[in-house]
Design an enzyme around this catalytic site. Sequence first.
Site, PDB file in Angstrom:
ATOM      1  N   ASP A   1      20.133 -23.717 -26.577  1.00 44.72           N
ATOM      2  CA  ASP A   1      19.858 -24.752 -25.353  1.00 44.72           C
ATOM      3  C   ASP A   1      20.885 -24.569 -24.180  1.00 44.72           C
ATOM      4  O   ASP A   1      21.225 -25.846 -23.658  1.00 44.72           O
ATOM      5  CB  ASP A   1      19.008 -26.237 -25.734  1.00 44.72           C
ATOM      6  CG  ASP A   1      17.905 -26.108 -26.579  1.00 44.72           C
ATOM      7  OD1 ASP A   1      16.953 -26.471 -26.178  1.00 44.72           O
ATOM      8  OD2 ASP A   1      18.088 -25.777 -27.853  1.00 44.72           O
TER       9      ASP A   1
ATOM     10  N   ASP B   1      16.418 -20.780 -25.855  1.00 48.65           N
ATOM     11  CA  ASP B   1      16.587 -21.396 -24.546  1.00 48.65           C
ATOM     12  C   ASP B   1      17.901 -21.078 -23.778  1.00 48.65           C
ATOM     13  O   ASP B   1      18.793 -21.678 -24.075  1.00 48.65           O
ATOM     14  CB  ASP B   1      16.648 -22.881 -24.747  1.00 48.65           C
ATOM     15  CG  ASP B   1      14.854 -23.489 -24.891  1.00 48.65           C
ATOM     16  OD1 ASP B   1      14.082 -22.679 -24.839  1.00 48.65           O
ATOM     17  OD2 ASP B   1      14.613 -24.367 -24.748  1.00 48.65           O
TER      18      ASP B   1
ATOM     19  N   TYR C   1      17.309 -21.271 -18.823  1.00 49.30           N
ATOM     20  CA  TYR C   1      16.677 -22.184 -18.051  1.00 49.30           C
ATOM     21  C   TYR C   1      16.171 -21.750 -16.489  1.00 49.30           C
ATOM     22  O   TYR C   1      16.326 -22.609 -15.649  1.00 49.30           O
ATOM     23  CB  TYR C   1      17.462 -23.531 -17.948  1.00 49.30           C
ATOM     24  CG  TYR C   1      17.473 -24.144 -19.545  1.00 49.30           C
ATOM     25  CD1 TYR C   1      16.328 -25.232 -19.712  1.00 49.30           C
ATOM     26  CD2 TYR C   1      18.072 -23.651 -20.255  1.00 49.30           C
ATOM     27  CE1 TYR C   1      16.281 -25.811 -20.846  1.00 49.30           C
ATOM     28  CE2 TYR C   1      18.051 -24.396 -21.671  1.00 49.30           C
ATOM     29  CZ  TYR C   1      16.984 -25.386 -21.887  1.00 49.30           C
ATOM     30  OH  TYR C   1      17.059 -25.957 -23.015  1.00 49.30           O
TER      31      TYR C   1
ATOM     32  N   ASN D   1      11.006 -21.847 -25.938  1.00 54.33           N
ATOM     33  CA  ASN D   1      10.047 -22.159 -25.151  1.00 54.33           C
ATOM     34  C   ASN D   1      10.330 -21.708 -23.609  1.00 54.33           C
ATOM     35  O   ASN D   1       9.367 -21.625 -22.908  1.00 54.33           O
ATOM     36  CB  ASN D   1       9.607 -23.851 -25.117  1.00 54.33           C
ATOM     37  CG  ASN D   1      10.815 -24.546 -24.884  1.00 54.33           C
ATOM     38  OD1 ASN D   1      11.469 -24.519 -25.645  1.00 54.33           O
ATOM     39  ND2 ASN D   1      10.306 -25.565 -24.083  1.00 54.33           N
TER      40      ASN D   1
ATOM     41  N   HIS E   1      13.979 -21.907 -32.960  1.00 55.13           N
ATOM     42  CA  HIS E   1      14.111 -22.691 -31.955  1.00 55.13           C
ATOM     43  C   HIS E   1      13.657 -24.194 -32.187  1.00 55.13           C
ATOM     44  O   HIS E   1      14.553 -25.143 -31.781  1.00 55.13           O
ATOM     45  CB  HIS E   1      13.458 -22.279 -30.630  1.00 55.13           C
ATOM     46  CG  HIS E   1      13.966 -23.068 -29.551  1.00 55.13           C
ATOM     47  ND1 HIS E   1      14.997 -23.294 -29.046  1.00 55.13           N
ATOM     48  CD2 HIS E   1      12.923 -23.824 -28.646  1.00 55.13           C
ATOM     49  CE1 HIS E   1      15.109 -24.081 -27.822  1.00 55.13           C
ATOM     50  NE2 HIS E   1      13.839 -24.330 -27.802  1.00 55.13           N
TER      51      HIS E   1
ATOM     52  N   HIS F   1      10.438 -34.131 -28.825  1.00 52.38           N
ATOM     53  CA  HIS F   1       9.835 -33.104 -29.643  1.00 52.38           C
ATOM     54  C   HIS F   1       9.424 -33.780 -31.090  1.00 52.38           C
ATOM     55  O   HIS F   1       9.579 -32.879 -32.098  1.00 52.38           O
ATOM     56  CB  HIS F   1      10.904 -32.014 -29.798  1.00 52.38           C
ATOM     57  CG  HIS F   1      11.082 -31.316 -28.429  1.00 52.38           C
ATOM     58  ND1 HIS F   1      10.350 -30.937 -27.458  1.00 52.38           N
ATOM     59  CD2 HIS F   1      12.349 -31.217 -27.704  1.00 52.38           C
ATOM     60  CE1 HIS F   1      10.461 -30.529 -26.113  1.00 52.38           C
ATOM     61  NE2 HIS F   1      11.875 -30.993 -26.497  1.00 52.38           N
TER      62      HIS F   1
ATOM     63  N   HIS G   1      16.133 -26.892 -29.345  1.00 47.95           N
ATOM     64  CA  HIS G   1      14.923 -27.704 -28.740  1.00 47.95           C
ATOM     65  C   HIS G   1      15.358 -29.005 -28.466  1.00 47.95           C
ATOM     66  O   HIS G   1      15.021 -29.498 -27.556  1.00 47.95           O
ATOM     67  CB  HIS G   1      13.838 -27.397 -29.650  1.00 47.95           C
ATOM     68  CG  HIS G   1      12.547 -27.621 -29.004  1.00 47.95           C
ATOM     69  ND1 HIS G   1      12.355 -27.070 -28.068  1.00 47.95           N
ATOM     70  CD2 HIS G   1      11.128 -28.240 -29.428  1.00 47.95           C
ATOM     71  CE1 HIS G   1      10.901 -27.397 -27.488  1.00 47.95           C
ATOM     72  NE2 HIS G   1      10.390 -28.114 -28.390  1.00 47.95           N
ATOM     73  N   VAL G   2      15.799 -29.714 -29.260  1.00 51.76           N
ATOM     74  CA  VAL G   2      15.996 -31.345 -29.283  1.00 51.76           C
ATOM     75  C   VAL G   2      17.566 -31.183 -28.709  1.00 51.76           C
ATOM     76  O   VAL G   2      18.424 -30.680 -29.103  1.00 51.76           O
ATOM     77  CB  VAL G   2      16.174 -32.043 -30.396  1.00 51.76           C
ATOM     78  CG1 VAL G   2      16.536 -33.342 -30.165  1.00 51.76           C
ATOM     79  CG2 VAL G   2      14.575 -31.938 -31.040  1.00 51.76           C
ATOM     80  N   HIS G   3      17.904 -31.787 -27.617  1.00 48.23           N
ATOM     81  CA  HIS G   3      19.072 -31.780 -26.857  1.00 48.23           C
ATOM     82  C   HIS G   3      20.100 -32.820 -27.377  1.00 48.23           C
ATOM     83  O   HIS G   3      20.479 -33.581 -26.703  1.00 48.23           O
ATOM     84  CB  HIS G   3      18.934 -31.726 -25.346  1.00 48.23           C
ATOM     85  CG  HIS G   3      17.953 -30.725 -24.583  1.00 48.23           C
ATOM     86  ND1 HIS G   3      17.440 -30.926 -23.607  1.00 48.23           N
ATOM     87  CD2 HIS G   3      17.763 -29.487 -25.230  1.00 48.23           C
ATOM     88  CE1 HIS G   3      16.685 -29.948 -23.348  1.00 48.23           C
ATOM     89  NE2 HIS G   3      16.801 -28.899 -24.299  1.00 48.23           N
TER      90      HIS G   3
END
Length: 647
Positions: free
Chosen positions: A245, A272, A275, A329, A413, A423, A450-452
């Site tokens: 991410d 990711d 962006y 995503n 991801h 999420h 995915h989870v920041h």
Amino acid sequence: MIRATGSGAAARSVACACCAVLPTAMASPATPSTAAAGRRHCRRRLALPLSLLVPSCLALLLAEAAGIPTTLDGPFPPATRAFDRALRRGSDDVPLTDPCLAPRARPPAPEQIALAASADAGSLWVSWVTGRAQVGSDLTPLDPAAVRSEVWYGECSTAAADSYPHVATGSAEVYSQLYPYPGLLNYTSGAIHHVRLRGLRPATRYYYRCGDSSLPGGLSDERSFTTLPAAGTGSYPRRVAVVGDLGLTGNSTATVDHLAQNDPSLVLMVGDMTYANQYRTTGGKGFPCFSCSFPDAPIRESYQPRWDGWGRFMEPITSKIPLMVIEGNHEIEPQGHGGEVTFASYLARFAVPSKESGSNTKFYYSFNAGGIHFIMLGAYVDYNRTGAQYSWLEKDLQRVDRRVTPWVVAAWHSPWYNSYSSHYQEFECMRQEMEDLLYRHRVDIVLSGHVHAYERMNRVFNYTLDPCGPVYITIGDGGNIEKIDIDHADDPGKCPSPGDNHPEFGGVCHLNFTSGPAKGKFCWDRQPEWSAYRESSFGHGILEVVNSTYALWTWHRNQDAYGENSLGDQIYIVRQPDKCLLQPTSALSLNCPAGRCYSLMSSSSCGAHRAVTSGQLFWNVFVIMCVVLICTVEATSIPIFLGLILQ
């Protein structure tokens, strides 16, 4: 090893004062006695050949001297480093006018040069872009065949391309991002070239130029890379960097600066990347929440020039170190009527060893890097047991020879184990379909984004602590524009409802826990026991495999909130192949009491503790034996001996 910490966007490094192989101690959220780990490990290693006892004990003794915990010390009590909510949670994107993002090469010269590993160390992919991308309403795509796809290369540096002993050719393509809606602009890319080099020698430095030698100014400057080591139990990549991410904010640049200072030989990007879909097609400013800022947009738009800026920004790293990616995503990027076309940029821009690994799609593939077998899975394509990806994964795992590649590391991801509100249980369906297969084949480590935020799990299987389960790590804290995640599902009032967190692909399989402290609940009321450590900070990870059973995992924090000398999470991940045997049948079908499914060859945590306590005398004798064995080596040979063992 170089330690990378950060304050703001400025990266600072601290040279390690220990030996060149194993780093000094890093502050850890949980540091139980490593002596217990050593006693437990050597007790379990009694049946090993004598030739393997010395290296195992050396690794143990060095780990104990450095004060670094191992997974044998676990399971660890859950620990959280709280985020200071008075601080900023992120930063804005870097503008495309920044010199690191703006075009530097003049056509037909190559730009956005990137390397990717192939299925083995004997081959490697080189990719680049020529020509200018276009944005507008009525566009004419470039002819990808107008510029050749050539890579000139050899083991010696040379001033002229025709002096290299080898040349390889490949192909090029152009993709478009088209929006049939009033007011939205279209995009068509430059020519994206992919060339596969074959017949390379493992662990060897090569020099190369890419482009078209028939055109004036058509070749790049000379670059170099070092091939990955050949598959085998005694050879491993020096360091594997892991980031997720990432995006292209001020925080992202700090992450990349720190990553570069750690000097990895391979980079994994767990989805990711850019962006670009946080923007309108007209460009301008990106926003942390697209749907919040543009609720009337006819489709989730994407400003594709951000991809070109990202490729230029990453080129100093990707032109010399293989970058292995998997889709997230934010790579979906729907286009056309109703969004029927997806992933156009991801599929065109990256070369991955899909055909070499038998998958025939860039959405999932595998490759070897020395004694590590990496499996990259797709969370946004069919993952059901009746689907093509599951069938490919099953065959790929069956082909793995743990005598050649002892370590198996999987990456995708979207995390299966996640205690953050963001999420939460989003990809529970994927877990239910695939977890048992990974467990039976003893996958060692699972990496996701995915989870920041950062989160490392205790070994777990089916939400139950299990000494043979993988170590799951979430590292979606690269620094993107959507900002850091700070809320935990177990915080008061922060448990999502079962109707929240719908995935952008696949079904919804949210469940209440059926056993343990959270029985009957959708969320725990405290940090789950399978969550060992979590922290809301930006950073990246480094994996250093020491030998066939020990690997050092280090998370480098780079958020400015914690000051110049702040350090992150560090642990030795230890394989136990003599205890955690491969299982021919489904683990879920075993008759396990109270839902606790341990390996057929492993004991419970309390049983292991009793065994360790009773093995105190054995450990003392064993250490003496190790010392005697080591002392039989001539003093002048010890450095060489250590190097051979710990390479």
